[in-house]
Design an enzyme around this catalytic site. Structure first.
Site, PDB file in Angstrom:
ATOM      1  N   ASP A   1      33.694  30.704  72.072  1.00  0.00           N
ATOM      2  CA  ASP A   1      33.074  32.038  72.017  1.00  0.00           C
ATOM      3  C   ASP A   1      34.095  33.141  71.746  1.00  0.00           C
ATOM      4  O   ASP A   1      34.030  34.222  72.339  1.00  0.00           O
ATOM      5  CB  ASP A   1      32.317  32.337  73.325  1.00  0.00           C
ATOM      6  CG  ASP A   1      31.180  31.358  73.563  1.00  0.00           C
ATOM      7  OD1 ASP A   1      30.598  30.886  72.574  1.00  0.00           O
ATOM      8  OD2 ASP A   1      30.885  31.062  74.732  1.00  0.00           O
TER       9      ASP A   1
ATOM     10  N   GLU B   1      18.329  38.236  69.475  1.00  0.00           N
ATOM     11  CA  GLU B   1      18.994  37.155  68.707  1.00  0.00           C
ATOM     12  C   GLU B   1      18.228  36.875  67.420  1.00  0.00           C
ATOM     13  O   GLU B   1      18.830  36.727  66.349  1.00  0.00           O
ATOM     14  CB  GLU B   1      19.059  35.874  69.547  1.00  0.00           C
ATOM     15  CG  GLU B   1      19.969  35.953  70.740  1.00  0.00           C
ATOM     16  CD  GLU B   1      20.076  34.636  71.492  1.00  0.00           C
ATOM     17  OE1 GLU B   1      20.946  34.539  72.355  1.00  0.00           O
ATOM     18  OE2 GLU B   1      19.293  33.707  71.227  1.00  0.00           O
TER      19      GLU B   1
ATOM     20  N   HIS C   1      25.621  33.873  70.589  1.00  0.00           N
ATOM     21  CA  HIS C   1      25.935  33.735  72.012  1.00  0.00           C
ATOM     22  C   HIS C   1      25.204  34.840  72.791  1.00  0.00           C
ATOM     23  O   HIS C   1      25.206  35.999  72.364  1.00  0.00           O
ATOM     24  CB  HIS C   1      27.453  33.851  72.225  1.00  0.00           C
ATOM     25  CG  HIS C   1      27.843  33.686  73.664  1.00  0.00           C
ATOM     26  ND1 HIS C   1      27.875  32.465  74.287  1.00  0.00           N
ATOM     27  CD2 HIS C   1      28.188  34.609  74.604  1.00  0.00           C
ATOM     28  CE1 HIS C   1      28.228  32.628  75.551  1.00  0.00           C
ATOM     29  NE2 HIS C   1      28.430  33.919  75.767  1.00  0.00           N
TER      30      HIS C   1
HETATM   31  C1  GRF Z   1      20.104  31.042  72.661  1.00  0.00           C
HETATM   32  O1  GRF Z   1      19.778  31.979  73.630  1.00  0.00           O
HETATM   33  C2  GRF Z   1      21.578  31.084  72.371  1.00  0.00           C
HETATM   34  O2  GRF Z   1      22.151  32.325  72.557  1.00  0.00           O
HETATM   35  C3  GRF Z   1      22.125  30.111  73.358  1.00  0.00           C
HETATM   36  O3  GRF Z   1      21.175  29.089  73.412  1.00  0.00           O
HETATM   37  C4  GRF Z   1      19.891  29.625  73.159  1.00  0.00           C
HETATM   38  C5  GRF Z   1      19.208  28.772  72.147  1.00  0.00           C
HETATM   39  O4  GRF Z   1      17.839  29.047  72.052  1.00  0.00           O
HETATM   40  N1  GRF Z   1      23.454  29.672  72.977  1.00  0.00           N
HETATM   41  P1  GRF Z   1      16.977  28.395  70.901  1.00  0.00           P
HETATM   42  O5  GRF Z   1      17.157  26.894  70.971  1.00  0.00           O
HETATM   43  O6  GRF Z   1      17.398  28.966  69.593  1.00  0.00           O
HETATM   44  O7  GRF Z   1      15.547  28.763  71.241  1.00  0.00           O
END
Ligand code: GRF
Length: 195
Positions: free
Chosen positions: A144, A173, A108
């Site tokens: 979440d 991420e 998230h």
């Molecule tokens: C990510 O930023 C995640 O945090 C959010 O959706 C986005 C997905 O990006 N929930 P991707 O499809 O992995 O590029």
């Protein structure tokens, strides 16, 4: 371990996980990628890696539970042990969660418990927080809200736009999601139910 990835968008997190598997930072295989939005770019990323891809359009299901039941069917048919939500923009119900208890992770784009829900990055900008970030957590029926497994902080800069801040968050991420998966695998291998 066999991973099932749920995605709605570009699939950059799927790519980061696949790369971590290639580099043996995570042990396992992506058994299936399931996406819901017809145009989602993740389908092309998965196909390019010869990963089985399944399209389940949520609009074809009468309610959230019906979609989740089909998710279970597809995940089970592919022998999935751990479900990784990677930009899955649907609220999941106890139908899915009870099918994979303590076996669903999500990423998230905020430092939970701040800014739950769909517009976390915009909310961080609107509030004027100076630090935001991203969180990997276990999925529970509350959106979440599950146990936090990993977090990274990201500065919000004065000139940030939604786009620039999203890029900075996503870079983190792609780093912490594979790390959190590897850590979680270790906990499971040691026979711990809880991380
Ligand atoms: C990510 O930023 C995640 O945090 C959010 O959706 C986005 C997905 O990006 N929930 P991707 O499809 O992995 O590029």
């Amino acid at each position: 371990m066999r991973f099932g990835i749920l995605a709605s968008g570009s699939g950059s997190n799927m790519e980061a996980i696949a790369q971590a598997i290639d580099e043996q930072r995570i042990r396992g295989v992506i058994a299936v990628v399931i996406y819901n939005e017809p145009g989602a770019y993740v389908q092309h990323r998965a196909a390019a890696r010869n990963i089985p891809v399944v399209h389940l359009n949520h609009r074809d299901f009468g309610n959230r539970e019906a979609l989740d039941q089909e998710l279970i069917n597809v995940l089970s048919a592919h022998g999935v042990d751990l479900v990784l939500m990677a930009g899955w923009m649907r609220v999941v119900t106890p139908v899915l969660i009870d099918g994979f208890p303590e076996r669903i992770l999500n990423i998230h784009p905020s430092l939970l418990p701040s800014f739950r829900g769909m517009h976390a990055i915009q909310q961080a900008l609107d509030y004027g927080v100076k630090l935001t970030g991203c969180t990997v957590h276990l999925v529970v029926p509350d959106v979440d809200a599950g146990r936090i497994l990993a977090q990274a902080a990201v500065p919000v800069l004065p000139d940030d736009t939604l786009h620039s801040l999203r890029l900075r968050i996503q870079a983190q991420e792609h780093r912490i999601y594979p790390e959190a998966i590897a850590d979680y695998q270790q906990h499971l291998l040691r026979g711990h139910v809880h991380p």
